[in-house]
Design a protein around this motif. Structure first.
Motif, mmCIF file in Angstrom:
data_model
loop_
_atom_site.group_PDB
_atom_site.id
_atom_site.type_symbol
_atom_site.label_atom_id
_atom_site.label_comp_id
_atom_site.label_asym_id
_atom_site.label_seq_id
_atom_site.Cartn_x
_atom_site.Cartn_y
_atom_site.Cartn_z
ATOM 1 N N SER A 62 -3.924 4.870 -7.305
ATOM 2 C CA SER A 62 -3.778 4.170 -5.938
ATOM 3 C C SER A 62 -4.624 2.892 -5.905
ATOM 4 C CB SER A 62 -4.543 5.406 -5.178
ATOM 5 O OG SER A 62 -3.781 6.568 -5.192
ATOM 6 N N THR A 63 -3.924 2.156 -4.870
ATOM 7 C CA THR A 63 -4.648 0.965 -4.685
ATOM 8 C C THR A 63 -6.220 1.079 -4.391
ATOM 9 O OG1 THR A 63 -3.783 1.033 -2.421
ATOM 10 C CG2 THR A 63 -2.469 -0.510 -4.017
ATOM 11 N N PRO A 88 4.018 -0.506 -4.521
ATOM 12 C CA PRO A 88 5.024 0.494 -3.723
ATOM 13 C C PRO A 88 6.017 -0.578 -3.008
ATOM 14 C CG PRO A 88 2.914 0.129 -2.782
ATOM 15 C CD PRO A 88 2.847 -0.434 -4.003
ATOM 16 N N HIS A 91 4.466 -3.115 1.184
ATOM 17 C CA HIS A 91 3.106 -3.488 1.048
ATOM 18 C C HIS A 91 2.740 -4.998 1.641
ATOM 19 C CE1 HIS A 91 3.439 -6.102 -2.460
ATOM 20 N NE2 HIS A 91 4.287 -5.198 -2.770
ATOM 21 N N ASP A 164 -3.076 -1.013 3.200
ATOM 22 C CA ASP A 164 -2.543 -0.507 1.941
ATOM 23 C C ASP A 164 -3.363 0.233 1.029
ATOM 24 O OD1 ASP A 164 -0.276 -2.018 2.557
ATOM 25 O OD2 ASP A 164 -0.771 -3.881 1.589
ATOM 26 N N GLN A 167 -2.354 3.446 -1.175
ATOM 27 C CA GLN A 167 -1.027 3.448 -1.838
ATOM 28 C C GLN A 167 -0.854 3.903 -3.120
ATOM 29 O OE1 GLN A 167 1.856 0.754 0.105
ATOM 30 N NE2 GLN A 167 0.886 0.762 1.859
#
Length: 267
Positions: A62-63, A88, A91, A164, A167
Motif C-alpha cells: 500500500s502507498t 492504481p 491517483h 492516496d 491505496q
C-alpha cells in the motif's frame, strides 16, 4: 630471425595462458529465472526478503509502506537496482524513491540512474533505477565506499496526497551485478563480509565457548572472494613477461657478433 622466432613463440605461450582468465572472469550470479523468485517484501531491515542477482522479485503493498529486499554483492561488482511500481487506476501525483544501504546500513549514493521519480496523476506505473559504485574489497574506516556484504533495497513513496494514502500498489524489483574485474581491484580485504550475524545462544556459548556467530545465508554463488583474485594478476604477469622479453631482445640486438671490431696490428 632466430630471436624473432623465439619472441613469437614466447608471446603465443603467454597469450594462451592468459586467455582463459581474460575471457572468463569471475562471473556474477546468473539469472535463476522467475520460477522461485520472491513474491513478497519485508517491512524492515531485519525482515528484508533476500533475492538473487537476475531475479525479478514482486510484492503487493500500500502507498505509505516501506518495502525491503536484500541481496549479496562481492568485491569487483557494480550492482544495479531497478524497480517498477504499478499504481492504481485513479491517483494524484506521487513521488517514489528507491534507496540502497550496505551491511552497515549506510545509505549508498547512486552513481547514476533515476533514484527518485514523480508519477503524474493517472499514470499506470513509475520506473526507478540506481547503479551503485563498484564494490571495493577494502576501504579506509572513515570512507563511505561500498564493501562486500549484504545490501538492502528500500522502496517507498516520499510524496503523495493524503487521499492516496493506503491505496494498493504492486512492486517489481530486479538486481543485476556487472563484474568490473581488475580495473577496480585494490590491495587488502575485509576479514569478513558485512553481513548480518545471528548470535549463538546455546548453553556452550553462554558458558564462554569460543563458537563464532552464524552469518547470514545470503551470499554470492561460489562464496565470498573478498578481492583476493582478479584479472589484474593476469595482466601484471603478462606485462612482466613482455618486459623480460624486451630486455632479452635488446641485449641480443646490441651485443654485436661477439668478434672484435678490428684486428690488432701484427696479428
Amino acid at each position: 630471425m632466430r630471436f624473432t622466432h623465439v619472441l613469437s613463440t614466447a608471446l603465443l605461450a603467454v597469450g594462451l595462458a592468459a586467455a582463459p582468465a581474460a575471457a572468463d572472469p569471475s562471473p556474477s550470479a546468473s539469472p535463476s529465472g522467475d520460477g522461485g523468485a520472491p513474491t513478497q517484501a519485508g517491512t524492515s531491515f531485519r525482515t528484508a526478503t533476500g533475492i538473487e542477482p537476475g531475479q525479478r522479485a514482486t510484492a503487493n503493498g500500500s502507498t505509505g509502506d516501506y518495502l525491503y529486499w536484500s541481496f549479496a554483492a562481492d568485491a569487483g561488482v557494480r550492482p544495479t537496482v531497478r524497480a517498477t511500481v504499478k499504481l492504481p487506476a485513479t491517483h494524484a501525483a506521487q513521488t517514489w524513491q528507491v534507496d540502497v544501504y550496505d551491511g552497515l546500513r549506510r545509505r549508498q549514493a547512486c552513481q547514476y540512474g533515476a533514484q527518485t521519480r514523480t508519477a503524474d496523476a493517472g499514470s499506470a506505473s513509475v520506473d526507478l533505477a540506481c547503479t551503485l559504485r563498484t564494490v571495493r574489497a577494502w576501504s579506509e574506516p572513515w570512507a563511505d565506499d561500498p564493501l562486500p556484504g549484504t545490501y538492502y533495497v528500500r522502496l517507498t513513496v516520499v510524496g503523495l496526497q493524503p487521499s492516496d494514502l493506503g491505496q494498493p500498489v504492486g512492486a517489481e524489483v530486479r538486481v543485476d551485478s556487472k563484474d568490473v574485474g581488475g580495473a577496480a581491484a585494490v590491495d587488502g580485504s575485509l576479514a569478513e563480509p558485512l553481513v548480518p550475524g545471528i548470535a549463538v545462544t546455546s548453553r556452550q556459548h553462554q558458558e564462554g565457548s569460543s563458537e563464532s556467530a552464524v552469518l547470514s545465508a545470503v551470499e554470492p554463488d561460489g562464496g565470498w572472494s573478498s578481492g583476493w583474485w582478479s584479472d589484474r594478476w593476469v595482466w601484471t604477469a603478462l606485462g612482466g613477461a613482455l618486459a623480460a622479453l624486451a630486455g632479452v631482445g635488446g641485449y641480443a640486438l646490441t651485443r654485436g657478433s661477439g668478434r672484435p671490431s678490428r684486428v690488432p696490428p701484427g696479428a
